[in-house]
Motif scaffolding. Structure first.
Motif, PDB file in Angstrom:
ATOM      1  N   ARG A 156    -102.512 -26.218  48.168  1.00 48.18           N
ATOM      2  CA  ARG A 156    -102.659 -25.886  49.590  1.00 48.18           C
ATOM      3  C   ARG A 156    -101.858 -26.849  50.433  1.00 48.18           C
ATOM      4  NH1 ARG A 156    -107.624 -27.267  51.154  1.00 48.18           N
ATOM      5  NH2 ARG A 156    -107.123 -27.387  53.336  1.00 48.18           N
ATOM      6  N   VAL A 157    -101.090 -26.337  51.383  1.00 45.11           N
ATOM      7  CA  VAL A 157    -100.343 -27.184  52.307  1.00 45.11           C
ATOM      8  C   VAL A 157    -101.332 -27.778  53.307  1.00 45.11           C
ATOM      9  CG1 VAL A 157     -98.548 -27.257  54.078  1.00 45.11           C
ATOM     10  CG2 VAL A 157     -98.230 -25.840  52.037  1.00 45.11           C
ATOM     11  N   ILE A 158    -101.401 -29.118  53.348  1.00 47.10           N
ATOM     12  CA  ILE A 158    -102.338 -29.790  54.248  1.00 47.10           C
ATOM     13  C   ILE A 158    -101.633 -30.668  55.273  1.00 47.10           C
ATOM     14  CG2 ILE A 158    -104.294 -29.684  52.658  1.00 47.10           C
ATOM     15  CD1 ILE A 158    -103.671 -32.608  51.871  1.00 47.10           C
ATOM     16  N   GLY A 159    -100.322 -30.722  55.205  1.00 45.29           N
ATOM     17  CA  GLY A 159     -99.555 -31.496  56.170  1.00 45.29           C
ATOM     18  C   GLY A 159     -98.076 -31.208  55.997  1.00 45.29           C
ATOM     19  N   THR A 160     -97.311 -31.597  57.014  1.00 41.21           N
ATOM     20  CA  THR A 160     -95.864 -31.393  56.956  1.00 41.21           C
ATOM     21  C   THR A 160     -95.181 -32.446  57.824  1.00 41.21           C
ATOM     22  OG1 THR A 160     -94.058 -29.819  57.300  1.00 41.21           O
ATOM     23  CG2 THR A 160     -95.937 -29.654  58.807  1.00 41.21           C
ATOM     24  N   SER A 161     -93.956 -32.744  57.483  1.00 43.28           N
ATOM     25  CA  SER A 161     -93.174 -33.726  58.233  1.00 43.28           C
ATOM     26  C   SER A 161     -91.713 -33.310  58.217  1.00 43.28           C
ATOM     27  CB  SER A 161     -93.312 -35.110  57.590  1.00 43.28           C
ATOM     28  OG  SER A 161     -92.535 -36.077  58.271  1.00 43.28           O
ATOM     29  N   ASN A 162     -91.028 -33.668  59.309  1.00 36.17           N
ATOM     30  CA  ASN A 162     -89.585 -33.517  59.297  1.00 36.17           C
ATOM     31  C   ASN A 162     -88.966 -34.863  59.669  1.00 36.17           C
ATOM     32  OD1 ASN A 162     -89.771 -33.628  62.139  1.00 36.17           O
ATOM     33  ND2 ASN A 162     -89.460 -31.447  62.385  1.00 36.17           N
ATOM     34  N   MET A 163     -87.732 -35.071  59.264  1.00 35.08           N
ATOM     35  CA  MET A 163     -87.035 -36.340  59.496  1.00 35.08           C
ATOM     36  C   MET A 163     -85.557 -36.057  59.610  1.00 35.08           C
ATOM     37  SD  MET A 163     -88.392 -37.420  55.749  1.00 35.08           S
ATOM     38  CE  MET A 163     -89.840 -36.467  56.140  1.00 35.08           C
ATOM     39  N   TYR A 164     -84.882 -36.850  60.435  1.00 34.11           N
ATOM     40  CA  TYR A 164     -83.511 -36.518  60.789  1.00 34.11           C
ATOM     41  C   TYR A 164     -82.884 -37.686  61.542  1.00 34.11           C
ATOM     42  CZ  TYR A 164     -86.561 -35.558  64.692  1.00 34.11           C
ATOM     43  OH  TYR A 164     -87.552 -35.677  65.627  1.00 34.11           O
ATOM     44  N   PRO A 165     -81.558 -37.679  61.717  1.00 35.49           N
ATOM     45  CA  PRO A 165     -80.949 -38.670  62.609  1.00 35.49           C
ATOM     46  C   PRO A 165     -81.486 -38.433  64.029  1.00 35.49           C
ATOM     47  CG  PRO A 165     -79.272 -37.631  61.247  1.00 35.49           C
ATOM     48  CD  PRO A 165     -80.544 -36.846  61.064  1.00 35.49           C
ATOM     49  N   ASN A 166     -81.965 -39.493  64.675  1.00 34.72           N
ATOM     50  CA  ASN A 166     -82.588 -39.346  65.990  1.00 34.72           C
ATOM     51  C   ASN A 166     -81.626 -38.805  67.031  1.00 34.72           C
ATOM     52  OD1 ASN A 166     -83.605 -40.300  68.743  1.00 34.72           O
ATOM     53  ND2 ASN A 166     -85.364 -40.709  67.435  1.00 34.72           N
ATOM     54  N   ARG A 167     -80.405 -39.264  67.022  1.00 42.82           N
ATOM     55  CA  ARG A 167     -79.372 -38.832  67.966  1.00 42.82           C
ATOM     56  C   ARG A 167     -78.088 -38.607  67.178  1.00 42.82           C
ATOM     57  NH1 ARG A 167     -81.721 -36.693  71.418  1.00 42.82           N
ATOM     58  NH2 ARG A 167     -79.775 -36.514  72.534  1.00 42.82           N
ATOM     59  N   PRO A 168     -77.168 -37.853  67.706  1.00 45.51           N
ATOM     60  CA  PRO A 168     -75.886 -37.670  67.013  1.00 45.51           C
ATOM     61  C   PRO A 168     -74.941 -38.842  67.271  1.00 45.51           C
ATOM     62  CG  PRO A 168     -75.942 -36.350  69.011  1.00 45.51           C
ATOM     63  CD  PRO A 168     -77.295 -37.006  68.887  1.00 45.51           C
ATOM     64  N   GLY A 169     -73.822 -38.832  66.592  1.00 47.65           N
ATOM     65  CA  GLY A 169     -72.748 -39.790  66.850  1.00 47.65           C
ATOM     66  C   GLY A 169     -73.188 -41.230  66.779  1.00 47.65           C
ATOM     67  N   PRO A 170     -72.973 -41.999  67.867  1.00 42.54           N
ATOM     68  CA  PRO A 170     -73.251 -43.430  67.861  1.00 42.54           C
ATOM     69  C   PRO A 170     -74.734 -43.780  67.664  1.00 42.54           C
ATOM     70  CG  PRO A 170     -71.816 -42.883  69.707  1.00 42.54           C
ATOM     71  CD  PRO A 170     -72.272 -41.602  69.106  1.00 42.54           C
ATOM     72  N   GLY A 171     -75.620 -42.795  67.784  1.00 44.75           N
ATOM     73  CA  GLY A 171     -77.045 -43.049  67.572  1.00 44.75           C
ATOM     74  C   GLY A 171     -77.556 -42.555  66.240  1.00 44.75           C
ATOM     75  N   SER A 172     -76.655 -42.084  65.391  1.00 45.96           N
ATOM     76  CA  SER A 172     -77.077 -41.435  64.146  1.00 45.96           C
ATOM     77  C   SER A 172     -77.544 -42.394  63.055  1.00 45.96           C
ATOM     78  CB  SER A 172     -75.946 -40.554  63.613  1.00 45.96           C
ATOM     79  OG  SER A 172     -74.827 -41.345  63.269  1.00 45.96           O
ATOM     80  N   HIS A 173     -77.491 -43.694  63.309  1.00 43.13           N
ATOM     81  CA  HIS A 173     -77.974 -44.659  62.313  1.00 43.13           C
ATOM     82  C   HIS A 173     -79.472 -44.946  62.481  1.00 43.13           C
ATOM     83  CE1 HIS A 173     -77.144 -46.897  65.926  1.00 43.13           C
ATOM     84  NE2 HIS A 173     -77.794 -47.943  65.437  1.00 43.13           N
ATOM     85  N   ILE A 174     -80.109 -44.307  63.466  1.00 42.72           N
ATOM     86  CA  ILE A 174     -81.556 -44.426  63.683  1.00 42.72           C
ATOM     87  C   ILE A 174     -82.180 -43.070  63.362  1.00 42.72           C
ATOM     88  CG2 ILE A 174     -83.386 -44.906  65.368  1.00 42.72           C
ATOM     89  CD1 ILE A 174     -81.603 -47.344  64.717  1.00 42.72           C
ATOM     90  N   ALA A 175     -83.219 -43.069  62.553  1.00 39.54           N
ATOM     91  CA  ALA A 175     -83.894 -41.830  62.171  1.00 39.54           C
ATOM     92  C   ALA A 175     -84.986 -41.498  63.185  1.00 39.54           C
ATOM     93  CB  ALA A 175     -84.510 -41.975  60.780  1.00 39.54           C
ATOM     94  N   GLY A 176     -85.387 -40.273  63.171  1.00 36.89           N
ATOM     95  CA  GLY A 176     -86.531 -39.804  63.944  1.00 36.89           C
ATOM     96  C   GLY A 176     -87.344 -38.880  63.061  1.00 36.89           C
ATOM     97  N   GLY A 177     -88.456 -38.427  63.559  1.00 35.44           N
ATOM     98  CA  GLY A 177     -89.255 -37.500  62.775  1.00 35.44           C
ATOM     99  C   GLY A 177     -90.575 -37.172  63.442  1.00 35.44           C
ATOM    100  N   ASN A 178     -91.287 -36.273  62.818  1.00 30.82           N
ATOM    101  CA  ASN A 178     -92.596 -35.818  63.286  1.00 30.82           C
ATOM    102  C   ASN A 178     -93.454 -35.510  62.073  1.00 30.82           C
ATOM    103  OD1 ASN A 178     -91.876 -35.156  66.270  1.00 30.82           O
ATOM    104  ND2 ASN A 178     -90.284 -34.140  65.085  1.00 30.82           N
ATOM    105  N   PHE A 179     -94.756 -35.554  62.259  1.00 27.94           N
ATOM    106  CA  PHE A 179     -95.610 -34.993  61.227  1.00 27.94           C
ATOM    107  C   PHE A 179     -96.885 -34.443  61.806  1.00 27.94           C
ATOM    108  CE2 PHE A 179     -95.175 -39.567  60.746  1.00 27.94           C
ATOM    109  CZ  PHE A 179     -96.456 -40.100  60.749  1.00 27.94           C
ATOM    110  N   MET A 180     -97.401 -33.421  61.119  1.00 22.83           N
ATOM    111  CA  MET A 180     -98.643 -32.759  61.498  1.00 22.83           C
ATOM    112  C   MET A 180     -99.517 -32.658  60.264  1.00 22.83           C
ATOM    113  SD  MET A 180     -97.655 -29.599  63.958  1.00 22.83           S
ATOM    114  CE  MET A 180     -96.435 -29.743  65.258  1.00 22.83           C
ATOM    115  N   VAL A 181    -100.807 -32.855  60.489  1.00 19.23           N
ATOM    116  CA  VAL A 181    -101.793 -32.778  59.406  1.00 19.23           C
ATOM    117  C   VAL A 181    -102.821 -31.714  59.782  1.00 19.23           C
ATOM    118  CG1 VAL A 181    -103.584 -34.042  58.137  1.00 19.23           C
ATOM    119  CG2 VAL A 181    -101.439 -35.188  58.779  1.00 19.23           C
ATOM    120  N   ALA A 182    -103.160 -30.869  58.835  1.00 18.71           N
ATOM    121  CA  ALA A 182    -104.180 -29.846  59.068  1.00 18.71           C
ATOM    122  C   ALA A 182    -105.473 -30.522  59.509  1.00 18.71           C
ATOM    123  CB  ALA A 182    -104.412 -29.037  57.796  1.00 18.71           C
TER     124      ALA A 182
END
Length: 166
Positions: free
Chosen positions: A59-85
């Motif tokens: 059963r899926v009980i949570g999910t997360s996404n992750m990615y470069p926070n900004r493009p170009g000159p800001g792409s060395h910092i990650a960002g993300g979100n997560f949700m839990v049932a």
């Protein structure tokens, strides 16, 4: 609990709790009236980003996404979100997803992880992020329209992934 890459067949299991969280409008800066298609497009980030699910007893009980926070000159910092049932909260799912996000960011050479908009009223998230090593580095006063509390601050939070010096 297993955390694994999101598969197409996971959406029907994740969407019901994600929809509930989004519609409540008290934690995420997402339009509570957005469609399922809009939410899906926003959540399932394209490469170099990554989307995962937390699964327990198939059963899926949570999910997360992750990615470069900004493009170009800001792409060395990650960002993300997560949700839990809601029924899985308090069992370490958020901590596991947060740890996965940090490990993913380290493994992909990011210098840090930034959360752009954490509602100051979201005490459980703030506590979890603090345990994961995030710090509030700024607050935009009244930037989040909480459906019950009215305007509350939005925190920018950061976790430095640079190796310790010294």
């Amino acid at each position: 609990m297993e955390i694994r890459t999101f598969e197409e067949s996971d959406w029907p299991s994740a969407w019901p709790f994600m929809e509930q969280i989004i519609r409540e409008g008290d934690t995420f800066c997402y339009d509570p009236l957005q469609t399922e298609a809009e939410a899906r497009e926003m959540w399932l980030v394209p490469p170099p980003g990554h989307t995962v699910v937390a699964v327990e007893d198939r059963r899926v009980i949570g999910t997360s996404n992750m990615y470069p926070n900004r493009p170009g000159p800001g792409s060395h910092i990650a960002g993300g979100n997560f949700m839990v049932a809601p029924e899985a909260r308090g069992r370490g799912v958020g901590r596991a997803l947060g740890g996965y996000l940090l490990d993913w960011a380290r493994g992909h050479g990011f210098a840090g992880v930034q959360f752009n908009a954490v509602a100051a009223s979201n005490a459980p998230a703030l506590k979890l992020y603090g345990h994961l090593g995030f710090a509030v580095i700024g607050t935009v006063p009244g930037a989040f329209r909480h459906p019950v509390l009215g305007p509350v601050g939005l925190h920018v939070m950061y976790h430095d992934l640079a190796p310790a010096r010294g």
